[in-house]
Design a protein around this motif. Structure first.
Motif, PDB file in Angstrom:
ATOM      1  N   PRO A 113     -56.469  62.897  94.356  1.00 31.92           N
ATOM      2  CA  PRO A 113     -56.550  64.182  95.059  1.00 31.92           C
ATOM      3  C   PRO A 113     -55.758  65.254  94.322  1.00 31.92           C
ATOM      4  CG  PRO A 113     -54.974  62.727  96.145  1.00 31.92           C
ATOM      5  CD  PRO A 113     -55.629  61.910  95.066  1.00 31.92           C
ATOM      6  N   ASP A 114     -56.011  66.498  94.671  1.00 34.55           N
ATOM      7  CA  ASP A 114     -55.259  67.600  94.078  1.00 34.55           C
ATOM      8  C   ASP A 114     -53.783  67.481  94.456  1.00 34.55           C
ATOM      9  OD1 ASP A 114     -57.605  68.592  93.079  1.00 34.55           O
ATOM     10  OD2 ASP A 114     -57.934  69.996  94.739  1.00 34.55           O
ATOM     11  N   GLY A 115     -52.943  68.024  93.618  1.00 32.56           N
ATOM     12  CA  GLY A 115     -51.521  68.054  93.935  1.00 32.56           C
ATOM     13  C   GLY A 115     -50.697  67.000  93.233  1.00 32.56           C
ATOM     14  N   ILE A 116     -51.350  66.042  92.602  1.00 32.23           N
ATOM     15  CA  ILE A 116     -50.610  65.028  91.847  1.00 32.23           C
ATOM     16  C   ILE A 116     -50.496  65.515  90.408  1.00 32.23           C
ATOM     17  CG2 ILE A 116     -50.620  62.639  91.016  1.00 32.23           C
ATOM     18  CD1 ILE A 116     -52.040  61.898  93.605  1.00 32.23           C
ATOM     19  N   VAL A 117     -49.284  65.800  89.998  1.00 29.82           N
ATOM     20  CA  VAL A 117     -49.044  66.387  88.681  1.00 29.82           C
ATOM     21  C   VAL A 117     -48.210  65.450  87.813  1.00 29.82           C
ATOM     22  CG1 VAL A 117     -48.081  68.345  87.419  1.00 29.82           C
ATOM     23  CG2 VAL A 117     -49.209  68.717  89.634  1.00 29.82           C
ATOM     24  N   THR A 118     -47.048  65.076  88.312  1.00 25.32           N
ATOM     25  CA  THR A 118     -46.143  64.251  87.512  1.00 25.32           C
ATOM     26  C   THR A 118     -46.427  62.759  87.725  1.00 25.32           C
ATOM     27  OG1 THR A 118     -44.425  64.002  89.200  1.00 25.32           O
ATOM     28  CG2 THR A 118     -44.362  66.006  87.830  1.00 25.32           C
ATOM     29  N   THR A 119     -45.836  61.964  86.856  1.00 25.65           N
ATOM     30  CA  THR A 119     -45.952  60.518  86.997  1.00 25.65           C
ATOM     31  C   THR A 119     -45.290  60.050  88.282  1.00 25.65           C
ATOM     32  OG1 THR A 119     -45.807  60.390  84.590  1.00 25.65           O
ATOM     33  CG2 THR A 119     -45.580  58.325  85.801  1.00 25.65           C
ATOM     34  N   GLU A 120     -44.193  60.694  88.652  1.00 24.31           N
ATOM     35  CA  GLU A 120     -43.520  60.325  89.905  1.00 24.31           C
ATOM     36  C   GLU A 120     -44.384  60.672  91.115  1.00 24.31           C
ATOM     37  OE1 GLU A 120     -40.730  58.106  91.488  1.00 24.31           O
ATOM     38  OE2 GLU A 120     -40.640  58.640  89.364  1.00 24.31           O
ATOM     39  N   ASP A 121     -45.136  61.783  91.040  1.00 25.53           N
ATOM     40  CA  ASP A 121     -46.110  62.099  92.098  1.00 25.53           C
ATOM     41  C   ASP A 121     -47.095  60.944  92.270  1.00 25.53           C
ATOM     42  OD1 ASP A 121     -45.046  64.658  92.456  1.00 25.53           O
ATOM     43  OD2 ASP A 121     -46.521  65.615  91.138  1.00 25.53           O
ATOM     44  N   LEU A 122     -47.585  60.436  91.144  1.00 29.35           N
ATOM     45  CA  LEU A 122     -48.563  59.345  91.177  1.00 29.35           C
ATOM     46  C   LEU A 122     -47.952  58.081  91.765  1.00 29.35           C
ATOM     47  CD1 LEU A 122     -51.325  58.161  90.422  1.00 29.35           C
ATOM     48  CD2 LEU A 122     -50.417  57.745  88.116  1.00 29.35           C
ATOM     49  N   ILE A 123     -46.732  57.766  91.370  1.00 30.80           N
ATOM     50  CA  ILE A 123     -46.058  56.573  91.904  1.00 30.80           C
ATOM     51  C   ILE A 123     -45.899  56.676  93.412  1.00 30.80           C
ATOM     52  CG2 ILE A 123     -43.852  55.325  91.930  1.00 30.80           C
ATOM     53  CD1 ILE A 123     -43.609  56.085  88.916  1.00 30.80           C
ATOM     54  N   GLN A 124     -45.504  57.846  93.882  1.00 25.55           N
ATOM     55  CA  GLN A 124     -45.324  58.031  95.325  1.00 25.55           C
ATOM     56  C   GLN A 124     -46.658  57.967  96.065  1.00 25.55           C
ATOM     57  OE1 GLN A 124     -42.278  57.934  96.664  1.00 25.55           O
ATOM     58  NE2 GLN A 124     -41.669  57.637  94.528  1.00 25.55           N
ATOM     59  N   PHE A 125     -47.703  58.542  95.478  1.00 27.01           N
ATOM     60  CA  PHE A 125     -49.028  58.489  96.096  1.00 27.01           C
ATOM     61  C   PHE A 125     -49.515  57.048  96.216  1.00 27.01           C
ATOM     62  CE2 PHE A 125     -53.686  58.342  95.435  1.00 27.01           C
ATOM     63  CZ  PHE A 125     -54.086  58.963  96.619  1.00 27.01           C
ATOM     64  N   ALA A 126     -49.239  56.252  95.195  1.00 27.53           N
ATOM     65  CA  ALA A 126     -49.718  54.864  95.173  1.00 27.53           C
ATOM     66  C   ALA A 126     -48.848  53.922  95.996  1.00 27.53           C
ATOM     67  CB  ALA A 126     -49.779  54.358  93.729  1.00 27.53           C
ATOM     68  N   ALA A 127     -47.729  54.412  96.499  1.00 24.48           N
ATOM     69  CA  ALA A 127     -46.810  53.535  97.226  1.00 24.48           C
ATOM     70  C   ALA A 127     -47.507  52.903  98.423  1.00 24.48           C
ATOM     71  CB  ALA A 127     -45.598  54.333  97.684  1.00 24.48           C
ATOM     72  N   PRO A 128     -47.329  51.604  98.599  1.00 24.86           N
ATOM     73  CA  PRO A 128     -48.016  50.907  99.688  1.00 24.86           C
ATOM     74  C   PRO A 128     -47.416  51.200 101.043  1.00 24.86           C
ATOM     75  CG  PRO A 128     -46.552  49.397  98.561  1.00 24.86           C
ATOM     76  CD  PRO A 128     -46.520  50.687  97.780  1.00 24.86           C
ATOM     77  N   THR A 129     -48.258  51.120 102.065  1.00 25.64           N
ATOM     78  CA  THR A 129     -47.738  51.095 103.417  1.00 25.64           C
ATOM     79  C   THR A 129     -47.127  49.717 103.627  1.00 25.64           C
ATOM     80  OG1 THR A 129     -49.935  50.427 104.175  1.00 25.64           O
ATOM     81  CG2 THR A 129     -49.370  52.748 104.335  1.00 25.64           C
ATOM     82  N   LYS A 130     -46.412  49.533 104.681  1.00 26.67           N
ATOM     83  CA  LYS A 130     -45.629  48.307 104.894  1.00 26.67           C
ATOM     84  C   LYS A 130     -46.478  47.044 104.732  1.00 26.67           C
ATOM     85  CE  LYS A 130     -42.205  46.328 108.017  1.00 26.67           C
ATOM     86  NZ  LYS A 130     -41.527  46.445 109.325  1.00 26.67           N
ATOM     87  N   ASN A 131     -45.991  46.147 103.876  1.00 27.05           N
ATOM     88  CA  ASN A 131     -46.589  44.811 103.643  1.00 27.05           C
ATOM     89  C   ASN A 131     -47.958  44.830 102.994  1.00 27.05           C
ATOM     90  OD1 ASN A 131     -44.356  43.552 104.822  1.00 27.05           O
ATOM     91  ND2 ASN A 131     -45.244  43.719 106.873  1.00 27.05           N
ATOM     92  N   LYS A 132     -48.411  45.976 102.489  1.00 25.68           N
ATOM     93  CA  LYS A 132     -49.753  46.054 101.925  1.00 25.68           C
ATOM     94  C   LYS A 132     -49.857  45.452 100.529  1.00 25.68           C
ATOM     95  CE  LYS A 132     -52.869  48.285 104.536  1.00 25.68           C
ATOM     96  NZ  LYS A 132     -54.272  47.904 104.668  1.00 25.68           N
ATOM     97  N   CYS A 133     -48.769  45.453  99.787  1.00 25.87           N
ATOM     98  CA  CYS A 133     -48.872  45.102  98.383  1.00 25.87           C
ATOM     99  C   CYS A 133     -47.995  43.907  98.005  1.00 25.87           C
ATOM    100  CB  CYS A 133     -48.475  46.303  97.525  1.00 25.87           C
ATOM    101  SG  CYS A 133     -49.247  46.318  95.894  1.00 25.87           S
ATOM    102  N   LYS A 134     -47.642  43.090  98.994  1.00 24.47           N
ATOM    103  CA  LYS A 134     -46.705  42.010  98.745  1.00 24.47           C
ATOM    104  C   LYS A 134     -47.386  40.691  98.436  1.00 24.47           C
ATOM    105  CE  LYS A 134     -42.727  43.887 101.136  1.00 24.47           C
ATOM    106  NZ  LYS A 134     -41.671  43.670 102.122  1.00 24.47           N
ATOM    107  N   LYS A 135     -48.612  40.519  98.868  1.00 20.79           N
ATOM    108  CA  LYS A 135     -49.289  39.252  98.666  1.00 20.79           C
ATOM    109  C   LYS A 135     -50.195  39.311  97.471  1.00 20.79           C
ATOM    110  CE  LYS A 135     -52.026  35.813 101.162  1.00 20.79           C
ATOM    111  NZ  LYS A 135     -52.743  35.501 102.386  1.00 20.79           N
ATOM    112  N   LYS A 136     -50.154  38.254  96.660  1.00 20.67           N
ATOM    113  CA  LYS A 136     -50.998  38.202  95.454  1.00 20.67           C
ATOM    114  C   LYS A 136     -52.455  38.184  95.883  1.00 20.67           C
ATOM    115  CE  LYS A 136     -51.305  37.647  90.938  1.00 20.67           C
ATOM    116  NZ  LYS A 136     -50.915  38.712  90.044  1.00 20.67           N
ATOM    117  N   LYS A 137     -53.243  39.089  95.328  1.00 27.52           N
ATOM    118  CA  LYS A 137     -54.666  39.179  95.665  1.00 27.52           C
ATOM    119  C   LYS A 137     -55.501  38.668  94.524  1.00 27.52           C
ATOM    120  CE  LYS A 137     -54.066  41.222  99.659  1.00 27.52           C
ATOM    121  NZ  LYS A 137     -54.483  40.662 100.936  1.00 27.52           N
ATOM    122  N   SER A 138     -56.573  37.943  94.833  1.00 26.23           N
ATOM    123  CA  SER A 138     -57.427  37.389  93.777  1.00 26.23           C
ATOM    124  C   SER A 138     -58.666  38.265  93.597  1.00 26.23           C
ATOM    125  CB  SER A 138     -57.837  35.977  94.145  1.00 26.23           C
ATOM    126  OG  SER A 138     -58.553  35.955  95.349  1.00 26.23           O
TER     127      SER A 138
END
Length: 253
Positions: free
Chosen positions: A228-253
């Motif tokens: 989306p618009d508004g993502i400029v820096t690498t830190e912006d991207l990291i924050q945008f990609a940050a998971p909601t609680k428990n979304k990214c903790k389990k290994k997915k196949s």
């Protein structure tokens, strides 16, 4: 790394304040030694006019370097297992520029791991130790943003192994393509193999480290095309990609 200190580094702090935090962690380090030591462990610091700030906070995301990583392990619990294969893809200026791939010696490969990965004990008996390969990986990773599908698993497992092997901390900024793809791509499921098939990506060997890293890298680049618009820096991207609680903790196949 304390969250409060990290948050301050995102906006920049002066030398005096930086040393205040550093003395709690490394009481004998000078300012220059502390900066160099944290950078060696992957924290992307820059110093400008006496202000210390994360490089990710001031660099456009499309100019930064990313290291897309996948690991295979002989036990999913970091305290009981180790890495048996590591694969990584380096992305610079939104282009794949290098790869990294090693099998790693292990005393044991359980049968269920062999069935899933195709890696057996005989394949590993003449390979280098985990400590030796992680040293090489540290140099390949540098200050890149660590990217993985279900990144918490790969990142935290490797962080544990770095410390277990007395190789210091893993302080790289990191990002999860599982949650990033959920926010930028339309699909019924977001497992790695499903996304590869859904978007007709080149077929790679599934559950092998470099093959999965290549697939993840392609998915990552697709995601960046749909930000989306508004993502400029690498830190912006990291924050945008940050998971909601428990979304990214389990290994997915």
């Amino acid at each position: 790394m304390k969250k409060k200190f990290l948050d301050k580094l995102k906006v920049g702090i002066g030398k005096k304040e930086f040393l205040h935090y550093i003395k709690e962690l490394y009481p004998d380090f000078s300012f220059e030694n502390a900066v160099d030591f944290l950078k060696f462990q992957g924290l992307p610091l820059i110093v400008n006019d006496g202000i210390v700030i994360l490089k990710t906070a001031v660099t456009p995301y499309y100019e930064y370097e990313y290291c897309v990583v996948d690991i295979e392990v002989n036990n999913s619990k970091p305290s009981l297992g180790q890495v048996i294969e590591i694969g990584a893809v380096k992305i610079r200026n939104l282009k794949i520029v290098d790869t990294f791939e090693f099998l790693i010696y292990a005393k044991e490969v359980p049968k269920y791991v062999e069935r899933v990965t195709g890696i057996n004990q005989d394949m590993l008996k003449n390979e280098a130790s985990q400590k030796e390969i992680l040293r090489k990986f540290r140099l390949f990773l540098g200050e890149s943003v660590f990217v993985a599908h279900a990144a918490d698993f790969d990142y935290n497992f490797l962080a544990h192994q770095f410390e277990k092997e007395n190789l210091g901390e893993l302080l790289n900024r990191f990002m999860c393509t599982l949650t990033l793809s959920q926010k930028t791509l339309k699909a019924e499921r977001y497992g790695l193999k499903y996304l590869m098939e859904e978007f007709k990506l080149p077929e790679e060997t599934h559950h092998r480290a470099l093959g999965d890293a290549k697939t993840t890298a392609r998915i990552f680049l697709m995601c960046l095309e749909n930000l989306p618009d508004g993502i400029v820096t690498t830190e912006d991207l990291i924050q945008f990609a940050a998971p909601t609680k428990n979304k990214c903790k389990k290994k997915k196949s």
